[in-house]
Design a protein around this motif. Structure first.
Motif, PDB file in Angstrom:
ATOM      1  N   ILE A 131     -23.756   4.790 -32.088  1.00 26.06           N
ATOM      2  CA  ILE A 131     -22.857   4.626 -33.230  1.00 26.06           C
ATOM      3  C   ILE A 131     -22.527   3.152 -33.445  1.00 26.06           C
ATOM      4  N   ALA A 132     -22.855   2.659 -34.640  1.00 28.01           N
ATOM      5  CA  ALA A 132     -22.550   1.287 -35.039  1.00 28.01           C
ATOM      6  C   ALA A 132     -21.625   1.314 -36.249  1.00 28.01           C
ATOM      7  N   GLY A 133     -21.154   0.125 -36.655  1.00 30.12           N
ATOM      8  CA  GLY A 133     -20.285   0.010 -37.815  1.00 30.12           C
ATOM      9  C   GLY A 133     -19.242  -1.063 -37.570  1.00 30.12           C
ATOM     10  N   THR A 134     -18.395  -1.283 -38.556  1.00 27.72           N
ATOM     11  CA  THR A 134     -17.323  -2.264 -38.416  1.00 27.72           C
ATOM     12  C   THR A 134     -16.004  -1.584 -38.089  1.00 27.72           C
ATOM     13  N   ASN A 135     -15.655  -0.551 -38.831  1.00 25.60           N
ATOM     14  CA  ASN A 135     -14.406   0.172 -38.624  1.00 25.60           C
ATOM     15  C   ASN A 135     -14.684   1.660 -38.421  1.00 25.60           C
ATOM     16  N   GLY A 136     -13.896   2.270 -37.563  1.00 20.67           N
ATOM     17  CA  GLY A 136     -14.002   3.705 -37.356  1.00 20.67           C
ATOM     18  C   GLY A 136     -15.020   4.145 -36.331  1.00 20.67           C
ATOM     19  N   LYS A 137     -15.790   3.191 -35.756  1.00 18.23           N
ATOM     20  CA  LYS A 137     -16.825   3.642 -34.824  1.00 18.23           C
ATOM     21  C   LYS A 137     -16.238   4.131 -33.506  1.00 18.23           C
ATOM     22  N   GLY A 138     -15.098   3.564 -33.085  1.00 15.47           N
ATOM     23  CA  GLY A 138     -14.461   4.048 -31.869  1.00 15.47           C
ATOM     24  C   GLY A 138     -13.929   5.457 -32.033  1.00 15.47           C
ATOM     25  N   SER A 139     -13.219   5.719 -33.130  1.00 17.60           N
ATOM     26  CA  SER A 139     -12.697   7.068 -33.385  1.00 17.60           C
ATOM     27  C   SER A 139     -13.834   8.065 -33.577  1.00 17.60           C
ATOM     28  N   THR A 140     -14.877   7.668 -34.320  1.00 18.13           N
ATOM     29  CA  THR A 140     -16.023   8.557 -34.516  1.00 18.13           C
ATOM     30  C   THR A 140     -16.695   8.872 -33.185  1.00 18.13           C
ATOM     31  N   SER A 141     -16.813   7.873 -32.320  1.00 22.43           N
ATOM     32  CA  SER A 141     -17.390   8.099 -30.989  1.00 22.43           C
ATOM     33  C   SER A 141     -16.534   9.070 -30.186  1.00 22.43           C
ATOM     34  N   ALA A 142     -15.222   8.879 -30.224  1.00 25.38           N
ATOM     35  CA  ALA A 142     -14.319   9.760 -29.477  1.00 25.38           C
ATOM     36  C   ALA A 142     -14.389  11.191 -30.000  1.00 25.38           C
ATOM     37  N   PHE A 143     -14.384  11.352 -31.325  1.00 25.50           N
ATOM     38  CA  PHE A 143     -14.502  12.697 -31.902  1.00 25.50           C
ATOM     39  C   PHE A 143     -15.825  13.346 -31.500  1.00 25.50           C
ATOM     40  N   THR A 144     -16.905  12.594 -31.560  1.00 29.44           N
ATOM     41  CA  THR A 144     -18.221  13.142 -31.209  1.00 29.44           C
ATOM     42  C   THR A 144     -18.252  13.579 -29.751  1.00 29.44           C
ATOM     43  N   ALA A 145     -17.725  12.745 -28.869  1.00 33.52           N
ATOM     44  CA  ALA A 145     -17.667  13.107 -27.447  1.00 33.52           C
ATOM     45  C   ALA A 145     -16.799  14.340 -27.241  1.00 33.52           C
ATOM     46  N   GLY A 146     -15.699  14.428 -27.982  1.00 34.96           N
ATOM     47  CA  GLY A 146     -14.825  15.597 -27.864  1.00 34.96           C
ATOM     48  C   GLY A 146     -15.534  16.882 -28.250  1.00 34.96           C
ATOM     49  N   ILE A 147     -16.313  16.835 -29.324  1.00 33.40           N
ATOM     50  CA  ILE A 147     -17.065  18.014 -29.754  1.00 33.40           C
ATOM     51  C   ILE A 147     -18.096  18.414 -28.699  1.00 33.40           C
ATOM     52  N   LEU A 148     -18.828  17.444 -28.195  1.00 35.52           N
ATOM     53  CA  LEU A 148     -19.865  17.745 -27.209  1.00 35.52           C
ATOM     54  C   LEU A 148     -19.267  18.315 -25.931  1.00 35.52           C
ATOM     55  N   GLN A 149     -18.135  17.777 -25.518  1.00 40.42           N
ATOM     56  CA  GLN A 149     -17.477  18.309 -24.332  1.00 40.42           C
ATOM     57  C   GLN A 149     -16.996  19.740 -24.577  1.00 40.42           C
ATOM     58  N   ALA A 150     -16.426  19.991 -25.768  1.00 42.79           N
ATOM     59  CA  ALA A 150     -15.962  21.342 -26.089  1.00 42.79           C
ATOM     60  C   ALA A 150     -17.122  22.335 -26.111  1.00 42.79           C
ATOM     61  N   ALA A 151     -18.317  21.852 -26.433  1.00 42.37           N
ATOM     62  CA  ALA A 151     -19.506  22.717 -26.456  1.00 42.37           C
ATOM     63  C   ALA A 151     -20.083  22.947 -25.064  1.00 42.37           C
ATOM     64  N   GLY A 152     -19.487  22.338 -24.053  1.00 44.81           N
ATOM     65  CA  GLY A 152     -19.916  22.581 -22.680  1.00 44.81           C
ATOM     66  C   GLY A 152     -20.866  21.558 -22.113  1.00 44.81           C
ATOM     67  N   PHE A 153     -21.116  20.474 -22.852  1.00 49.38           N
ATOM     68  CA  PHE A 153     -22.016  19.433 -22.346  1.00 49.38           C
ATOM     69  C   PHE A 153     -21.227  18.429 -21.511  1.00 49.38           C
ATOM     70  N   ARG A 154     -21.813  18.024 -20.393  1.00 46.70           N
ATOM     71  CA  ARG A 154     -21.230  16.957 -19.589  1.00 46.70           C
ATOM     72  C   ARG A 154     -21.510  15.648 -20.327  1.00 46.70           C
ATOM     73  N   THR A 155     -20.452  15.041 -20.864  1.00 50.51           N
ATOM     74  CA  THR A 155     -20.599  14.018 -21.890  1.00 50.51           C
ATOM     75  C   THR A 155     -20.120  12.653 -21.418  1.00 50.51           C
ATOM     76  N   GLY A 156     -21.009  11.665 -21.489  1.00 54.72           N
ATOM     77  CA  GLY A 156     -20.623  10.294 -21.222  1.00 54.72           C
ATOM     78  C   GLY A 156     -20.169   9.611 -22.497  1.00 54.72           C
ATOM     79  N   LEU A 157     -19.245   8.674 -22.368  1.00 57.17           N
ATOM     80  CA  LEU A 157     -18.732   7.921 -23.512  1.00 57.17           C
ATOM     81  C   LEU A 157     -18.573   6.467 -23.099  1.00 57.17           C
ATOM     82  N   PHE A 158     -19.214   5.573 -23.877  1.00 52.42           N
ATOM     83  CA  PHE A 158     -19.133   4.136 -23.620  1.00 52.42           C
ATOM     84  C   PHE A 158     -18.574   3.459 -24.857  1.00 52.42           C
ATOM     85  N   THR A 159     -17.454   2.762 -24.701  1.00 60.68           N
ATOM     86  CA  THR A 159     -16.780   2.128 -25.831  1.00 60.68           C
ATOM     87  C   THR A 159     -16.347   0.714 -25.457  1.00 60.68           C
ATOM     88  N   SER A 160     -15.989  -0.062 -26.485  1.00 61.48           N
ATOM     89  CA  SER A 160     -15.452  -1.395 -26.241  1.00 61.48           C
ATOM     90  C   SER A 160     -14.689  -1.851 -27.477  1.00 61.48           C
TER      91      SER A 160
END
Length: 427
Positions: free
Chosen positions: A50-79
């Motif tokens: 996920i790239a972009g200027t604004n919203g990429k951190g929130s979008t990454s967090a939402f995506t990780a949340g969905i994957l975790q809720a689906a039962g996937f062991r999910t890594g998340l790397f942010t900065s």
């Protein structure tokens, strides 16, 4: 791969934040060689990039949340990190522990030994993240780009899907001097044949992204933001989108339903590739997602909001959220910015909403705009009351002490200041 050697004198945090390596050095040669020496951990799992200027951190967090809720062991790397360094590397939203950080950073140091050019701190942290996700046996990993995209250290994978959030003028001079040039760097994450979920962009950015995608024969999907039906329930955002109804977000900003919809379409793209993700998983994952410092309600009496808006577009959406939530309430701002941001434009969005400003110098000292210079710029832009403070803590505590019980205090301007603001609130 070299066997880890325990070294209790080794300081992982100091190694990964060496001040002599703080300069920006974009390029993939160092990280590629380093990952080769580690046995290519980045190839051990599928990736959402996920790239972009604004919203990429929130979008990454939402995506990780969905994957975790689906039962996937999910890594998340942010900065960058908001409250503590370890939060940059998470598995199922749990920060990497100090022991794992120590051992893996030591292994990375051993692998980096003898490289012709020393890796940058971000490249070292990226390598640690890749190796940690391999050792943690992640099913899938969400990677947020650090800077730009094309030559960012995260751009060494061939992802299952990539996404580009809103692009704006940011890091001018490093990524380019026009929106089209900056978009070209962001679009550099696009890979041959890999689906792209892309936010609606300004025309000059959209044209560059579409051209890059055509060249790579990569299909582009833009969410149908017109199908979002959002409403407020007190201070909570509730929205429906394309068959997923009454999603109650913990993230408050008026812009967050759009970030959530980006994550919905990322999840649907993965589902088309065979990932078992239901609409119920999507809704539950979005509702359980937390992400600090994004229009976050951190205190009451008076209401206090902390927001990571740190550029022109961030200030614009912050002002929009404040108008929606508090339409008749003047705002007391605590503000600190970096001098390489477009702070005059940021100021223009918030001055019309302001009761007064308390200005502070962000902790990122080399890039920080002084509190005095910010106060002067605010006055020149028409702010009736702009006061420089000796510290962030003084600015936060004075703003809250002087505000009435029905007032709103909003602290914003730099992601690097959020941890200090939170500490001041606790104090």
């Amino acid at each position: 791969m070299t066997q880890d050697i325990r070294d209790d004198a080794f300081d992982a945090h100091a190694y990964l934040n060496q001040s002599s390596w703080t300069q920006v050095k974009l390029g993939l040669e160092r990280i590629t060689t380093l990952l080769e020496r580690l046995g290519h951990p980045e190839q051990a799992y599928p990736v959402v990039h996920i790239a972009g200027t604004n919203g990429k951190g929130s979008t990454s967090a939402f995506t990780a949340g969905i994957l975790q809720a689906a039962g996937f062991r999910t890594g998340l790397f942010t900065s960058p990190y908001i409250l503590e360094f370890n939060e940059r590397i998470q598995v199922n939203r749990e920060n990497i522990g100090d022991a794992d950080l120590h051992d893996i950073a030591l292994a990375v140091r051993q692998a980096a030994d003898g490289l012709e050019e020393e890796p940058t701190p971000f490249e070292l942290v990226t390598a640690v993240a890749f190796e940690y996700f391999r050792r943690a046996e992640c099913d899938i990993v969400v990677l947020e780009v650090g800077l730009g995209g094309r030559y960012d250290a995260t751009n060494v994978t061939t992802p299952a899907v990539c996404a580009i959030t809103p692009i704006a003028m940011d890091h001018v001079g490093v990524l380019g001097n026009t929106l089209a040039e900056i978009a070209g760097e962001k679009a550099g994450i696009i890979k041959p044949g890999v689906p792209v979920v892309c936010y609606t962009q300004k025309p000059e950015a959209e044209a560059v992204i579409r051209a890059e995608a055509r060249a790579a024969e990569a299909p582009v999907m833009t969410p149908r933001f017109g199908r979002i039906h959002a409403r407020m329930e007190g201070l909570q955002q509730v929205f429906s989108y394309d068959g997923i109804n009454d999603v109650k977000l913990r993230l408050l900003g008026a812009y967050q339903p759009c970030n959530a919809v980006m994550a919905i379409e990322i999840a649907r793209t993965l589902r088309n590739q065979g990932f078992d993700i239901t609409d119920e998983d999507i809704k539950r994952g979005l509702e359980e997602t937390r992400w600090p410092g994004r229009f976050e309600l951190v205190a009451t009496d008076p209401v206090t909001i902390v927001d990571g808006g740190h550029n022109e577009q961030g200030a614009e959406v912050l002002a929009d959220s404040l108008r929606r939530y508090f339409p008749d309430t003047p705002v007391t701002f605590v503000m600190g910015v970096l001098k390489d941001k477009q702070y005059p434009q940021m100021i223009n969005y918030v001055v019309p909403l302001a009761k007064r400003f308390y200005c502070a110098t962000p902790p990122e000292s080399e890039r920080a705009l002084s509190a005095e210079d910010l106060a002067q710029a605010l006055r020149e832009a028409g702010a009736a009351d702009a006061r420089p403070c000796a510290s962030i803590a003084e600015a936060v505590q004075t703003a809250r002490a002087q505000a009435g019980p029905d007032d709103v205090v909003c602290c914003f301007g730099s992601l690097y200041s959020i941890a200090t603001i939170m500490a001041a609130l606790e104090g």
